[in-house]
Design a protein around this motif. Sequence first.
Motif, PDB file in Angstrom:
ATOM      1  N   LEU A  43      10.995   8.954  -3.582  1.00 46.74           N
ATOM      2  CA  LEU A  43      10.253   8.199  -2.580  1.00 46.74           C
ATOM      3  C   LEU A  43       9.639   6.948  -3.204  1.00 46.74           C
ATOM      4  N   ALA A  44       9.100   7.084  -4.394  1.00 43.82           N
ATOM      5  CA  ALA A  44       8.507   5.918  -5.065  1.00 43.82           C
ATOM      6  C   ALA A  44       9.549   4.824  -5.273  1.00 43.82           C
ATOM      7  N   VAL A  45      10.756   5.200  -5.637  1.00 50.45           N
ATOM      8  CA  VAL A  45      11.839   4.218  -5.814  1.00 50.45           C
ATOM      9  C   VAL A  45      12.191   3.592  -4.468  1.00 50.45           C
ATOM     10  N   ALA A  46      12.335   4.419  -3.443  1.00 52.90           N
ATOM     11  CA  ALA A  46      12.664   3.907  -2.113  1.00 52.90           C
ATOM     12  C   ALA A  46      11.572   2.971  -1.599  1.00 52.90           C
ATOM     13  N   ALA A  47      10.328   3.292  -1.877  1.00 54.01           N
ATOM     14  CA  ALA A  47       9.203   2.486  -1.396  1.00 54.01           C
ATOM     15  C   ALA A  47       9.209   1.086  -1.994  1.00 54.01           C
ATOM     16  N   GLN A  48       9.773   0.944  -3.179  1.00 57.43           N
ATOM     17  CA  GLN A  48       9.844  -0.378  -3.805  1.00 57.43           C
ATOM     18  C   GLN A  48      10.669  -1.352  -2.976  1.00 57.43           C
ATOM     19  N   SER A  49      11.568  -0.830  -2.150  1.00 58.46           N
ATOM     20  CA  SER A  49      12.406  -1.695  -1.313  1.00 58.46           C
ATOM     21  C   SER A  49      11.595  -2.379  -0.224  1.00 58.46           C
ATOM     22  N   ASP A  64       0.832  -1.203   0.000  1.00 58.23           N
ATOM     23  CA  ASP A  64       0.000   0.000   0.000  1.00 58.23           C
ATOM     24  C   ASP A  64       0.867   1.253   0.000  1.00 58.23           C
ATOM     25  N   PHE A  65       1.932   1.245   0.787  1.00 63.02           N
ATOM     26  CA  PHE A  65       2.828   2.396   0.825  1.00 63.02           C
ATOM     27  C   PHE A  65       3.418   2.640  -0.557  1.00 63.02           C
ATOM     28  N   SER A  66       3.886   1.594  -1.199  1.00 65.10           N
ATOM     29  CA  SER A  66       4.497   1.729  -2.525  1.00 65.10           C
ATOM     30  C   SER A  66       3.479   2.230  -3.547  1.00 65.10           C
ATOM     31  N   ARG A  67       2.251   1.707  -3.472  1.00 65.06           N
ATOM     32  CA  ARG A  67       1.192   2.154  -4.396  1.00 65.06           C
ATOM     33  C   ARG A  67       0.927   3.638  -4.212  1.00 65.06           C
ATOM     34  N   SER A  74      13.840   1.612   6.640  1.00 63.85           N
ATOM     35  CA  SER A  74      15.101   2.347   6.826  1.00 63.85           C
ATOM     36  C   SER A  74      15.553   3.010   5.525  1.00 63.85           C
ATOM     37  N   VAL A  75      15.083   2.525   4.399  1.00 67.47           N
ATOM     38  CA  VAL A  75      15.356   3.150   3.097  1.00 67.47           C
ATOM     39  C   VAL A  75      14.291   4.208   2.801  1.00 67.47           C
ATOM     40  N   ILE A  76      13.075   3.917   3.204  1.00 69.07           N
ATOM     41  CA  ILE A  76      11.932   4.794   2.918  1.00 69.07           C
ATOM     42  C   ILE A  76      11.992   6.101   3.714  1.00 69.07           C
TER      43      ILE A  76
END
Length: 149
Positions: free
Chosen positions: A115-121, A60-63, A125-127
């Motif tokens: 952020l969208a790229v980071a959320a894919q992880s 959901d966060f990544s979406r 800690s990356v987000i």
Amino acid sequence: MKKIYAIGLAAAVLMGSNLAVADKVEDAIEYRQGVFKTIKWNFGPMVGMVKGKIDFDAADFSRRADLVAVLAKMPGEGFIEGSDMGDTDAKSEIWENKAEFDKGMDALAENAAALAVAAQSGDMSVIKPAFGQLGKTCKGCHDDFREKE
């Protein structure tokens, strides 16, 4: 009689064009406000997840981050000439310092994409750093270019 008709016709055309401009300005304000509301709609649950107030759901966060990344490219075009009046919290500084404002809009899009790229992880800690940077970008623009509510 022809002269009166011509004057009336000219007045109607001018009034129509003024109404068209007014409609365009109102549409621009509604457009950008709608985009910002949609960003807020998606950003809110992400804030809750980052702060631990809502259970973290990586998908959901990544979406939501993906949606914000797309939306963040959109509001700048709604700041057209004349749209500093009316039902808006936009400060006149936007038009007085358009280059700086446009930099802020570019930073919004860039940081939302990051952020969208980071959320894919799926890794908080990356987000969190990317989320924090986007939040700072939003706050900076609000501080400089938006009337306080």
